[in-house]
Design a protein around this motif. Structure first.
Motif, short mmCIF file in Angstrom:
data_model
loop_
_atom_site.label_atom_id
_atom_site.label_comp_id
_atom_site.label_asym_id
_atom_site.label_seq_id
_atom_site.Cartn_x
_atom_site.Cartn_y
_atom_site.Cartn_z
N HIS A 141 0.83 -1.20 0.00
CA HIS A 141 0.00 0.00 0.00
C HIS A 141 0.87 1.26 0.00
O HIS A 141 0.62 2.20 -0.75
CB HIS A 141 -0.91 0.03 1.23
CG HIS A 141 -2.03 -0.96 1.20
ND1 HIS A 141 -1.89 -2.24 1.65
CD2 HIS A 141 -3.31 -0.84 0.76
CE1 HIS A 141 -3.04 -2.89 1.51
NE2 HIS A 141 -3.92 -2.05 0.97
N CYS A 145 1.36 3.92 -3.07
CA CYS A 145 1.05 5.33 -2.83
C CYS A 145 2.20 6.22 -3.30
O CYS A 145 1.98 7.24 -3.97
CB CYS A 145 0.78 5.53 -1.34
SG CYS A 145 0.47 7.23 -0.82
N CYS A 159 2.57 8.97 2.77
CA CYS A 159 2.05 7.64 2.42
C CYS A 159 2.22 6.67 3.58
O CYS A 159 1.34 5.85 3.85
CB CYS A 159 2.77 7.10 1.17
SG CYS A 159 2.28 7.91 -0.38
N TYR A 163 -0.98 4.77 5.39
CA TYR A 163 -1.20 3.33 5.28
C TYR A 163 -0.53 2.50 6.37
O TYR A 163 -0.88 1.32 6.54
CB TYR A 163 -0.73 2.84 3.91
CG TYR A 163 -1.64 3.27 2.79
CD1 TYR A 163 -2.90 2.71 2.63
CD2 TYR A 163 -1.24 4.27 1.90
CE1 TYR A 163 -3.74 3.12 1.61
CE2 TYR A 163 -2.08 4.69 0.87
CZ TYR A 163 -3.33 4.10 0.73
OH TYR A 163 -4.16 4.51 -0.28
#
Length: 247
Positions: A141, A145, A159, A163
């Motif tokens: 993830h 990102c 990011c 996440y």
């Protein structure tokens, strides 16, 4: 089948009992492939449904991406193929990220690595290696990102916060500046140098530890279809035939 009924009931529950304009497929087909889901504008719902029901006796398809943090083609593959496919098929696939690519490991203590896109890419590779090490399941993830952002390096901290909020940015900085970051990059260098055949470009993608040009070409255009195909092949070698993978 029960899966088709589940798909229809699920999508009706999202208020999507009728195809969107431009969608040529009935509801039972909307989650059949990533392309159809996008065309029918139900990608989010199909991802949330995670429609594949894997045979637990069959090992998942192992996908390993050898890449560089600032490589444009790598970022496109990450954002348009790898992450969406993993989001939908994570029950039948595993992903390993190896940020190194065309970098070179040197003997110099001051500058142990050189990278295709210069020092910023070396820094990006190490930041991503540290994030992968520190965040575990959330790593893809965070890296997605970063890859899909306008500026990969500037996106790293926000990011991570988005996440993997339990992992502090200071721990990533400590990793990058300390011995751990160099150890992680050395491991990535060793993995990349061990490729057989040796990589000639990036992104370089292996499936179940093996590289073929045919599979990589398929992955660039529809990784979703390829993972399903490879999983079916594995399933056919097991006592039970595949019942729930998409055709």
């Amino acid at each position: 089948s029960s899966q088709v009924l589940f798909v229809v009931v699920f999508l009706i529950g999202f208020g999507m009992s009728h195809p969107k304009p431009g969608c040529r497929y009935p509801p039972s087909q909307w989650c059949r492939s990533l392309e159809i889901a996008i065309e029918c504008k139900v990608q989010k719902q199909c991802m949330e449904m995670n429609a594949i029901r894997p045979n637990q006796t069959v090992p998942p398809v192992s996908v390993t991406l050898y890449y560089e943090s600032l490589c444009p083609a790598c970022r496109v593959f990450m954002s348009e193929q790898l992450f969406p496919t993993w989001t939908m098929l994570q029950d039948i696939m595993t992903v390993t990220l190896v940020p190194y690519g065309n970098a070179k490991e040197l003997l110099s203590a001051n500058s142990p690595f050189t990278c295709q896109h210069g020092e910023p890419e070396c820094r990006g590779n190490m930041i991503e290696a540290c994030i992968i090490h520190l965040t575990g399941h959330s790593a893809l993830h965070v890296i997605y990102c970063m890859a899909s952002a306008a500026n990969v390096l500037d996106a790293a901290e926000p990011c991570l916060e988005l996440y993997a909020p339990s992992v502090s940015w200071s721990s990533v900085v400590s990793c990058v500046r300390g011995a751990l970051g160099y150890q992680l990059m050395h491991s990535n260098a060793v993995m990349t140098r061990a490729l057989n055949p040796a990589h000639t470009h990036i992104p370089w993608v292996t499936f179940n530890g093996e590289y073929t040009e045919e599979n990589e070409d398929k992955a660039m255009s529809s990784l979703y279809h390829l993972v399903c195909q490879l999983y079916k092949v594995r399933n056919l070698t097991s006592p039970k035939a595949l019942r729930h993978a998409f055709t």
